[in-house]
Write an enzyme that holds these catalytic residues in place. Structure first.
Site, mmCIF file in Angstrom:
data_model
loop_
_atom_site.group_PDB
_atom_site.id
_atom_site.type_symbol
_atom_site.label_atom_id
_atom_site.label_comp_id
_atom_site.label_asym_id
_atom_site.label_seq_id
_atom_site.Cartn_x
_atom_site.Cartn_y
_atom_site.Cartn_z
ATOM 1 N N ASP A 45 15.411 -32.451 24.875
ATOM 2 C CA ASP A 45 16.598 -31.765 24.368
ATOM 3 C C ASP A 45 16.935 -32.207 22.949
ATOM 4 O O ASP A 45 17.811 -31.628 22.309
ATOM 5 C CB ASP A 45 17.800 -32.008 25.293
ATOM 6 N N CYS B 210 10.825 -27.461 32.316
ATOM 7 C CA CYS B 210 11.884 -28.157 31.593
ATOM 8 C C CYS B 210 12.670 -28.938 32.623
ATOM 9 O O CYS B 210 12.799 -28.518 33.777
ATOM 10 C CB CYS B 210 12.770 -27.106 30.912
ATOM 11 N N TRP C 126 17.032 -39.559 28.623
ATOM 12 C CA TRP C 126 17.275 -38.167 28.259
ATOM 13 C C TRP C 126 17.386 -38.095 26.730
ATOM 14 O O TRP C 126 18.050 -38.936 26.127
ATOM 15 C CB TRP C 126 18.584 -37.683 28.915
ATOM 16 N N ASP D 295 18.700 -18.141 27.324
ATOM 17 C CA ASP D 295 18.792 -19.388 28.095
ATOM 18 C C ASP D 295 19.960 -19.280 29.066
ATOM 19 O O ASP D 295 20.390 -18.186 29.456
ATOM 20 C CB ASP D 295 18.922 -20.561 27.096
ATOM 21 N N ASP D 296 20.495 -20.395 29.449
ATOM 22 C CA ASP D 296 21.566 -20.517 30.443
ATOM 23 C C ASP D 296 22.745 -19.575 30.129
ATOM 24 O O ASP D 296 23.015 -19.272 28.968
ATOM 25 C CB ASP D 296 22.045 -21.980 30.389
ATOM 26 N N TRP E 14 11.851 -22.682 33.232
ATOM 27 C CA TRP E 14 12.289 -23.201 34.548
ATOM 28 C C TRP E 14 12.889 -24.587 34.305
ATOM 29 O O TRP E 14 12.167 -25.539 34.049
ATOM 30 C CB TRP E 14 11.071 -23.281 35.462
ATOM 31 N N ASP E 15 14.184 -24.667 34.451
ATOM 32 C CA ASP E 15 14.897 -25.908 34.132
ATOM 33 C C ASP E 15 15.222 -26.684 35.412
ATOM 34 O O ASP E 15 15.149 -26.142 36.535
ATOM 35 C CB ASP E 15 16.202 -25.527 33.406
ATOM 36 N N MET E 16 15.613 -27.932 35.286
ATOM 37 C CA MET E 16 15.989 -28.778 36.428
ATOM 38 C C MET E 16 16.819 -29.914 35.848
ATOM 39 O O MET E 16 16.280 -30.811 35.211
ATOM 40 C CB MET E 16 14.697 -29.309 37.067
ATOM 41 N N ASN E 17 18.148 -29.823 36.051
ATOM 42 C CA ASN E 17 19.032 -30.643 35.227
ATOM 43 C C ASN E 17 19.724 -31.812 35.904
ATOM 44 O O ASN E 17 20.792 -32.227 35.458
ATOM 45 C CB ASN E 17 20.090 -29.743 34.586
ATOM 46 N N ARG F 21 26.200 -32.953 36.454
ATOM 47 C CA ARG F 21 26.534 -31.759 35.682
ATOM 48 C C ARG F 21 27.162 -30.700 36.600
ATOM 49 O O ARG F 21 26.830 -29.529 36.523
ATOM 50 C CB ARG F 21 25.254 -31.206 35.042
HETATM 51 C C1 DGJ Z 1 18.757 -28.255 29.628
HETATM 52 C C2 DGJ Z 1 17.620 -27.760 28.797
HETATM 53 O O1 DGJ Z 1 16.801 -28.804 28.408
HETATM 54 C C3 DGJ Z 1 18.182 -27.013 27.599
HETATM 55 O O2 DGJ Z 1 17.148 -26.610 26.756
HETATM 56 C C4 DGJ Z 1 18.973 -25.841 28.089
HETATM 57 O O3 DGJ Z 1 18.135 -24.934 28.745
HETATM 58 C C5 DGJ Z 1 20.087 -26.321 29.010
HETATM 59 N N1 DGJ Z 1 19.569 -27.155 30.055
HETATM 60 C C6 DGJ Z 1 20.820 -25.154 29.619
HETATM 61 O O4 DGJ Z 1 21.741 -25.544 30.526
#
Ligand code: DGJ
Length: 743
Positions: A547, A525, A198, A365-366, A476-479, A442
Site C-alpha cells: 500500500d 492483494c 503493512w 477499487d473499493d 482480489w483484496d484481503m484486509n 477494519r
Molecule cells: C487495501 C488495498 O491494498 C488498497 O489498494 C485498496 O484496494 C484498499 N484495500 C481498499 O479498501
C-alpha cells in the site's frame, strides 16, 4: 534425471547443473547426502555419511554406538526417538504417543510431475521437462503410508518437494506435517529473510546463522506483511553476483514456518511448511493429507543468479493461464484518488482523462457495492450501489470499454461487515469461537471459507457480475489477519484444520473463477503485500506489492521483493505527492522510474495535476508501452542495494541482450559528491550500445559498460554545472541502453 543405486540404496537427482542425493539409512528411514552443484554420478556415495561415536547420544540398537538419528542428516525427521532437533512430522496417536518410524517400502520414478489436488504447485508442460521420485514409506505401528515427492526440473536449479500421508490405521492427529526437511553438512550460512509490516513489506534482513533455531513464520491466516515464506541461506562471502546460495519457497498462502536450526555439530536443518501452531489435522482411516509444495533452489551465481532461477520458474511454471506470458496492461486504480467517495459521473470523467493519457485499463477499487460508503458496511454484498453508479457495473463497464479502455473491478471476497445483507442473513458464517469475543479488523469479519456453502455463495455473486459486465481484470483484496479461528461447521476434533481448510476454500474459489473466466487478469492483494507468496501466483500472476506508493519506500520494497518474485508479478503504481503514507514529495519521474520495474500503473486523480505533469505522464505511458516486455519479462539484475547505500540501482536486459534499461535511484542529495560509476550486467561484450537518459548521450561497448561501468555521477556539487541536469533528494535516472547496428 533420477538414478537409483542399489549398492548403497541412494537416489541421485541431477540435471547436469544440480545434484540432490538422498539415501535409505540403515534403520530404513530416509537420509540426506548432498544438495548443490552437480557432481558426477557414482555407484556408491555412502562415504558422504560420517558416523562416529559422540557422548550423550541415544542409540536405537543395543551394542551399536555409531548410528543415532541425532547424528544422521535426514530428509523428513520425526521426534522423540533420538533426534532432538526440529521435526518435519509429528503424529499424535490414540495412546497419546507421537513417535513415528517411516521406513522405506518402495519407490517409483517417472517423467513429469503430478499436480497436487486442491493446492497450488509448480508444473511442467511436457513430461520430458521434469522427473519425479516418489518414496513410499510406512510406519508399522500406525499403518500410515508417507509418500515423499521429489521433482527435478530438466532446465532449472530447483527441486520441488512435498509429502502425502495416507492413514491405513486408527485415527491420528497430524500435529506437524512440514513440506520439506533437509540437513546441510555445515552451518557456514547467513539467513536472508524478507520481513516488515503493512506498507513496509519484504525488507531484506541478513543475519549469520548461529547455534539454535532461527525462524520466520505467520499464524495470521495469510502469509503476511510481517514475514514472507521465502527465505535464503547464503554463504557469508556470497555477493549479488558470485557465490553459493539456497532459496526455499513455500507455494502456500496461509500460516507458514520457515526455520533453520544449527545443531551442536554444526549441521543446519531447514524445515518449511504449514506452521505447526494452531495446526492439527485429524486423519481418519482411509483418509489422506497432502502438504503444500516447497521449492528448493540452488545457485552459485550470487543472489542475482538465485533470483533469476526463481523468477523463471515462478513466472513460467507456477503462474498459469492466458496472462502468464502476456504483457500486462497499464492501469489506473481509483483507490488513492477517490477512496469510497465517488459517483458514476466522477468515475467516467476520471476514466476519460486516463484514456487520453494512454492508460489501457481502468480499475474501480473499493466502494462500488452494497451500502459501502466507508469501511463499516457492505462487504459481502457483491452487487452495485445504484445510488453511486446508476448504470450498475454492467452499464459502467460498457461505458468505459466504449471509451477504448478495459475495465477492472475490486473485490474482497473473504470478508463481511456486520452491516451487510449477507451478515444479516448468515451471522453464523464468520469465523468465531463459541462464547468468546470476536475481534474485528477494519470493522470487518472473516467469512468461514472452510465451509463450501460460504464459498459457493460468494462464487455465485462474483460469477453474476463478472459474466454480466465487461470485466477484464479483478483485484482480489484481503484486509485483515484472522483471529478467534473456529468453524461452526466442524467438530471439536477438527478445529485445528480450520486455517488450512480456509486457504483450500480460497484456492477453490480462485480455481473456479479462473476456469470460468480464463481471460480475466487477477491481481492478488492483502492490504498491499500481505499475501505476496508463490501460492497466490498460481492463480493471480501479479500481486499488489504494497500500500506504500512512495517512490523511495517502494524502491526498498521492490528491491526485497525482487529477490524471490518475478518482476512481472510486482504491481507498482505512480501516486500523487505528498505521498499519503509518508507525506514525502518525490519527483514524478522517480515515481515512474521505480514503478516501471513491475506491472505498471497509476494510482492518482489525473484532474489534480498541472498540464505539464499530464504531458510527462503521457510520455511515461508511451515509453512504457515501447519497452514493456523488457521491463516485465527481461532478465533482472540488482546492482546496488538501497538498504546499504545512499542510492539503489537495478537493470533489466532483453533475452537477446540487445536492449537494456537501468534505473539508478538516489536517496539524499549530498554536497560535493564523489564520482560514481556502476558496472552493468548481462550485456553482450562486443556489441556497441547507445546510452540515453544520462546527462550525455554516448555509445560504448558492452564490455566497457560491464567492466569499466556506466558513469552515473550527477550534479551533486557545490557548483552548478551547465552541462548537467539539476538534481535533488530522491532523484533518479533511467538509462536506456540500445544496441547499435554496425556496418
Ligand atoms: C487495501 C488495498 O491494498 C488498497 O489498494 C485498496 O484496494 C484498499 N484495500 C481498499 O479498501
Amino acid at each position: 534425471m533420477i538414478h537409483y543405486s542399489s549398492s548403497d540404496r541412494s537416489f541421485h537427482l541431477t540435471n547436469g547443473r544440480i545434484s540432490y542425493i538422498l539415501h535409505i539409512m540403515q534403520n530404513g528411514q530416509v537420509g540426506h547426502r548432498y544438495f548443490g552443484k552437480a557432481i558426477r554420478l557414482a555407484e556408491n556415495t555412502s562415504h558422504m555419511n560420517e558416523m562416529s561415536y559422540r557422548p550423550l547420544t541415544a542409540f536405537p540398537d543395543e551394542n551399536e554406538f555409531l548410528f543415532s538419528t541425532e547424528h544422521q542428516r535426514q530428509e523428513y525427521p520425526s521426534p522423540n526417538a533420538g533426534d532432538f532437533r526440529m521435526p518435519a512430522v509429528s503424529i499424535r496417536q490414540g495412546n497419546g504417543s507421537n513417535i513415528s518410524d517411516f521406513r522405506y517400502q518402495y519407490h517409483c520414478i517417472y517423467d513429469g510431475k503430478p499436480a497436487l489436488s486442491g493446492l497450488p504447485a509448480s508444473y511442467c508442460e511436457s513430461p520430458d521437462e521434469a522427473a519425479t521420485l516418489e518414496l513410499h514409506l510406512h510406519d508399522a505401528i500406525t499403518d500410515i503410508e508417507l509418500t515423499l515427492l521429489y521433482t527435478i526440473f530438466r532446465d532449472r536449479c530447483c527441486i520441488a518437494r512435498s509429502a502425502c500421508f495416507r492413514n491405513g490405521g486408527a485415527p491420528v492427529d497430524l500435529d506437524t506435517a512440514m513440506s520439506m526437511g533437509i540437513d546441510f553438512y555445515d552451518s557456514d550460512f547467513e539467513l536472508v529473510q524478507f520481513s516488515g509490516a503493512w506498507s513496509r513489506e519484504r525488507h531484506m534482513i541478513t543475519t549469520p546463522l548461529r547455534a539454535g533455531v532461527q525462524s520466520v513464520g505467520s499464524v495470521r491466516g495469510h502469509s503476511s506483511h510481517n514475514h514472507n515464506p521465502f527465505i535464503i541461506l547464503k554463504r557469508p562471502d556470497t555477493t549479488e553476483h558470485a557465490g553459493e546460495s539456497y532459496g526455499f519457497h513455500l507455494v502456500y498462502s496461509g500460516n507458514f514456518l520457515s526455520a533453520a536450526e544449527v545443531d551442536t555439530f554444526g549441521v543446519t536443518r531447514v524445515v518449511q511448511g504449514i506452521h505447526p501452531q494452531n495446526f492439527c489435522w485429524h486423519l481418519v482411516t482411509g483418509e489422506s493429507f497432502q502438504t503444500p509444495e516447497s521449492l528448493v533452489f540452488w545457485s552459485d551465481e550470487g543472489m542475482n543468479g538465485l533470483s533469476q532461477e526463481i523468477h523463471t520458474l515462478l513466472r513460467t511454471r507456477v503462474a498459469r493461464g492466458y496472462w502468464r506470458d502476456r504483457e500486462r496492461p497499464i492501469l489506473i486504480n481509483s483507490w488513492e484518488a477517490t477512496t469510497f467517495h465517488f459517483d458514476e459521473e466522477k468515475i467516467l470523467a476520471f476514466a476519460e482523462k486516463a484514456r487520453d493519457c494512454g492508460v489501457e485499463l481502468f480499475v474501480l477499487d473499493d466502494g462500488w457495492f452494497g451500502r459501502r460508503n466507508d469501511d463499516t458496511a457492505g462487504l459481502g454484498d457483491w452487487y452495485p450501489n445504484l445510488e453511486k453508479i446508476p448504470s450498475g457495473i454492467t452499464g459502467l463497464s460498457r461505458k468505459i470499454t466504449a471509451m477504448g479502455m478495459q475495465f477492472g473491478l475490486w473485490f474482497e471476497p473473504e470478508m463481511v461487515n456486520k452491516d451487510s445483507d449477507l451478515y444479516r442473513a448468515h451471522p453464523d458464517w464468520i469465523l468465531q469461537t463459541p462464547k468468546r469475543q470476536v475481534s474485528h479488523g477494519r470493522n470487518q469479519y472473516v467469512l468461514d471459507f472452510s465451509r463450501p456453502e460460504v464459498v459457493d455463495c460468494i462464487y455465485l455473486q462474483m460469477e453474476k457480475i463478472l459474466s454480466e459486465a465487461d470485466i477484464s481484470y479483478v483485484k482480489w483484496d484481503m484486509n485483515r489477519s484472522m483471529t478467534e479461528v473456529y468453524s461452526a461447521a466442524l467438530s471439536a476434533k477438527r478445529q485445528g484444520e480450520v486455517f488450512h481448510r480456509y486457504i483450500l476454500g480460497v484456492y477453490d474459489l480462485y480455481e473456479r473463477l479462473i476456469r470460468r473466466f480464463p481471460h480475466i487478469l487477477f491481481e492478488s492483494c492483502s492490504s498491499g503485500g500481505g499475501r505476496c507468496d508463490a501460492g497466490m501466483l498460481y492463480y493471480a500472476p501479479q500481486c499488489w506489492a504494497s500500500d506504500t506508493t512512495d517512490a523511495h519506500e517502494r524502491l526498498l520494497i521492490q528491491y526485497g521483493t525482487s529477490c524471490g518474485y518475478p518482476i512481472s508479478s510486482i504491481g507498482a503504481h505512480v501516486a500523487a505527492v505528498p505521498n499519503w503514507q509518508t507525506n514525502r514529495r518525490t519527483p514524478l519521474h522517480t515515481r515512474a522510474n521505480t514503478a516501471y520495474f513491475g506491472a505498471f500503473g497509476y494510482e492518482l486523480n489525473l484532474h489534480w495535476l498541472p498540464e505539464e505533469e499530464i504531458s510527462q505522464i503521457k510520455e511515461q505511458i508511451a515509453f512504457y508501452k515501447q519497452n514493456r516486455r523488457l521491463f516485465q519479462f527481461g532478465t533482472f539484475y540488482r546492482l546496488q542495494s538501497p538498504f546499504t547505500y545512499n542510492s539503489g540501482a537495478w537493470m533489466s536486459v532483453s533475452e537477446d541482450g540487445m536492449q537494456a534499461v537501468c534505473g539508478v535511484y538516489k536517496t539524499l542529495n549530498r554536497p560535493v559528491c564523489g564520482y560514481q560509476k556502476l558496472c552493468l550486467r548481462g550485456l553482450l561484450p562486443d556489441v556497441k550500445y547507445r546510452i540515453t537518459g544520462g546527462d550525455k548521450e554516448y555509445t560504448a561497448y558492452g564490455s566497457e559498460l560491464m567492466y569499466f561501468g556506466l558513469l552515473i555521477s550527477d550534479a551533486s556539487s557545490s557548483e552548478r554545472r551547465p552541462d548537467m541536469r539539476e538534481t535533488c533528494d530522491f532523484d533518479s535516472r533511467l538509462y536506456v541502453i540500445t544496441a547499435e547496428l554496425e556496418g
